[in-house]
Motif scaffolding. Structure first.
Motif, PDB file in Angstrom:
ATOM      1  N   TRP B 325       0.885  -1.160   0.275  1.00  0.00           N
ATOM      2  CA  TRP B 325       0.001   0.071  -0.384  1.00  0.00           C
ATOM      3  C   TRP B 325       1.177   0.682   0.135  1.00  0.00           C
ATOM      4  O   TRP B 325       0.755   2.205  -0.648  1.00  0.00           O
ATOM      5  N   GLY B 329       0.762   3.957  -2.934  1.00  0.00           N
ATOM      6  CA  GLY B 329       1.079   5.277  -2.373  1.00  0.00           C
ATOM      7  C   GLY B 329       2.405   6.174  -3.301  1.00  0.00           C
ATOM      8  O   GLY B 329       1.284   7.359  -3.631  1.00  0.00           O
ATOM      9  N   VAL B 332       1.817   6.520  -6.843  1.00  0.00           N
ATOM     10  CA  VAL B 332      -0.013   7.851  -7.733  1.00  0.00           C
ATOM     11  C   VAL B 332       0.927   8.559  -6.615  1.00  0.00           C
ATOM     12  O   VAL B 332       0.239   9.726  -7.765  1.00  0.00           O
ATOM     13  N   GLY B 333       1.675   9.382  -6.155  1.00  0.00           N
ATOM     14  CA  GLY B 333       1.887  10.643  -5.601  1.00  0.00           C
ATOM     15  C   GLY B 333       2.644  11.676  -7.114  1.00  0.00           C
ATOM     16  O   GLY B 333       2.340  12.504  -7.736  1.00  0.00           O
ATOM     17  N   GLY B 336       1.141  11.383 -10.040  1.00  0.00           N
ATOM     18  CA  GLY B 336      -0.517  12.857  -9.921  1.00  0.00           C
ATOM     19  C   GLY B 336       0.458  14.268  -9.772  1.00  0.00           C
ATOM     20  O   GLY B 336      -0.013  15.327 -10.531  1.00  0.00           O
TER      21      GLY B 336
END
Lengths: 233, 399
Positions: B325, B329, B332-333, B336
């Motif tokens: 996870w 994360g 994704v960070g 993004g």
């Protein structure tokens, strides 16, 4: 010269001095002095604002314009708060110098200024902001329509955050065991994941964009390229 | 045609009139119900009047002279001589409590002919504290009183009704309701509250600026003796008073030039201090935004894509394992941040791969805005709950 060149020199000199002060220990005290002056000017700006407020409202009252009674209330409340604060009416004396009246604390409840803050300014400000809850909800109800992917993402995230930060999270997904493989589906965990990873990434990119914009604008000002402020005179 | 429009305007006028009448009746009904409810609450319920109590303690200070030689450090460390934190940098005479132990040791002596200063300090009590004190005072036999499950101290402090605070609670309740009345429509009561807010907040910030900035940073440098005598007795002595005074005239002059904006002519004079303010802001922001926003945020983004976590195996040994996870994360960070930055980059057309990345960036932005919206609404609702708590608990005592 007086209207254009000197302001540009003042701006460039003060700005450059602060930038140099950051990198050089020898000019650190210059930067501190400039900052002191800046704070003084910021305080004088409050006087300027108050002067403007008085001028506008006095004009309204003297010419009996529509709503002049409200302008009178503004003036009276301003005068009362100002006198209470400047003269420290009802202030508790300073224990180190109880004979010097103006050494007492002007804030805090026994003083008239503190009373006005506690029972007039604070409730008014808090209620003004609290009332925005109704208008935000009303605006959201009118404007939010899940008609495309972007709108669905915005609406869905807001919905998840609102649910996840309230008792509804426990009510709806509290039955999922915390140590199970499906614990990530608990609304409080989903909310945390969204705020910690996805929205942090978005906010980080926005902050980087703003920083680049601020740095570019500051440079334009310091180099004298942006002179729009000169027209404010 | 004209007859038709005339009848329309008549209809509209009669509609307005009936609306105004309905509005008036709504207000009258609201006030009547409110007044009856309030009267019932005030006179039929205990503590319905929102009466506030304060605990009174009296303080006394006498003037004393420091005996030089008795305490070697007396003048070197004047802050230690006072019972409170504010230092008295040049004071040979100080204010102390009458029971100060240094009177006995001879470090300080009482100044004759100066009357002691006595004043009262008030501490606002909560309802619970007031009830407990009241119970103590009612007992009056020195035995501990018991209120609820709490046993309280034996000595009942000096407590009295505070009319100022009681009146304050009523004023605050009225102003809260006055602002909420805007939810129905704009009305004179709301406008009164709004005008009060404008006047009071303008004066608040002006007084704050005066006492926290102008007095210690400007007036204290121009007229230190005056400020020491009338406002800040603990003001320290500068090593370069002349230099400080000369330098203080710069912001003073700039301040006057700024105030020139209020004059009918010569508004351009205020551009000089404005240039100073803008220059300072630009200089500060240039460094701060690059350091705190650009570099710090970029550094925070650059995390390892595969994250590890410490855990223990079946035999209890510490091992490092991939944290799925945390890794997701991190990925994704980074995705993004990069995709949103691509969306913000307008120098190239958003087509092909760039267009797809920009679209992902828009999705991230939408989630960010949705999250910010949700948190803002939560914050506002919290404030609303606090105001309602004030009305129902503090004012009406409906807890």
């Amino acid at each position: 010269m007086l209207r254009r060149t000197i302001p540009i020199i003042i701006l460039s000199a003060t700005g450059t001095m602060l930038v140099v002060a950051y990198f050089s220990p020898f000019t650190l005290s210059w930067g501190e002095t400039v900052l002191d002056w800046f704070n003084i000017l910021a305080a004088v700006a409050f006087v300027l604002g108050a002067g403007n407020l008085l001028a506008v409202n006095l004009e309204k009252v003297s010419s009996r314009k529509a709503g002049w009674a409200y302008a009178a209330i503004t003036l009276l409340s301003f005068a009362a708060m100002f006198i209470f604060g400047i003269f420290k009416v009802g202030a508790v004396p300073n224990p180190s110098a109880p004979d010097v009246h103006l050494a007492g604390a002007y804030e805090g409840l026994p003083s008239a200024f503190g009373w006005m803050y506690e029972y007039v300014l604070s409730p008014l400000t808090a209620t003004m902001f609290a009332m925005l809850a109704f208008y935000v909800a009303s605006a959201a109800f009118r404007a939010f329509r899940a008609k495309n992917v972007e709108a669905i993402l915005l609406l869905g995230t807001a919905f998840i955050i609102l649910l996840g930060r309230t008792a509804a999270a426990t009510l709806l997904t509290g039955w999922i065991p915390v140590d199970s493989a499906f614990a990530v589906l608990r609304l409080d965990n989903v909310t945390t994941a969204v705020t910690e990873h996805v929205s942090t990434a978005g906010m980080r990119a926005i902050t980087i964009g703003i920083a680049l914009g601020v740095a570019a604008t500051s440079l334009r000002l310091l180099l004298g390229i942006d002179r729009s402020y000169l027209s404010k005179g | 045609m004209s007859a038709h429009s005339s009848s329309d305007s008549n209809n509209s006028a009669s509609g307005d009139s009936s609306n105004a009448q309905a509005s008036r009746w709504i207000w009258i009904a609201l006030f009547a119900v409110g007044a009856i409810g309030l009267a019932c609450n005030m006179f039929l319920r205990q503590d319905g009047l929102a009466i506030r109590h304060v605990e009174i303690t009296s303080a006394e200070r006498v003037q004393a002279r420091v005996v030089i030689g008795a305490g070697a450090d007396s003048l070197a460390k004047p802050a230690q001589l006072t019972s409170d934190a504010a230092p008295l940098a040049i004071a040979a005479k100080i204010w102390v409590e009458p029971q100060d132990p240094r009177f006995a040791t001879g470090e300080i002596t009482r100044v004759d002919g100066v009357a002691p200063v006595i004043w009262e300090t008030q501490k606002l009590l909560t309802r619970k504290e007031a009830a407990a004190n009241e119970a103590l005072q009612t007992h009056g036999d020195g035995k501990p009183a018991v209120v609820g499950a709490n046993e309280l101290a034996t000595a009942a402090p000096d407590m009295q009704i505070s009319f100022a605070d009681t009146f304050g609670v009523w004023i605050a309740a009225f102003l809260t309701l006055a602002i909420f009345s805007f939810l129905y429509r704009d009305n004179p009561i709301y406008k009164v509250a709004e005008s009060l807010l404008v006047g009071v907040s303008a004066a608040y910030w002006m007084v704050n600026g005066f006492w926290t900035t102008l007095v210690p940073n400007l007036f204290a440098k121009i007229a230190p003796d005056l400020v020491r005598a009338y406002a800040i007795p603990g003001l320290g002595v500068s090593e370069h008073p002349q230099q400080d005074m000369v330098l203080a005239f710069v912001p003073l002059t700039l301040g006057f030039m700024l105030l020139w904006r209020l004059a009918p002519k010569g508004g351009w004079i205020s551009v000089w201090p404005l240039a100073f303010i803008i220059g300072t802001t630009a200089g500060l922001k240039l460094v701060a935004s690059i350091e705190a926003d650009l570099i710090a945020q970029a550094a925070a983004t650059m995390k390892p894509l595969v994250a590890y976590a410490s855990t223990t195996d079946s035999s209890g040994n510490a091992v490092r394992a991939v944290s799925v996870w945390s890794s997701i994360g991190s990925i994704v960070g980074i995705v993004g941040v990069l995709s949103v930055l691509v969306y913000f980059f307008f120098s190239i057309e958003h087509k092909g791969l760039t267009g797809k990345a920009a679209r992902v960036g828009i999705w991230f932005l939408m989630i960010t805005f949705g999250s910010a919206f949700g948190l803002t609404v939560m914050g506002r609702i919290t404030l609303l709950a606090q105001r309602l708590e004030f009305l129902f608990y503090d004012w009406l005592n409906l807890s």
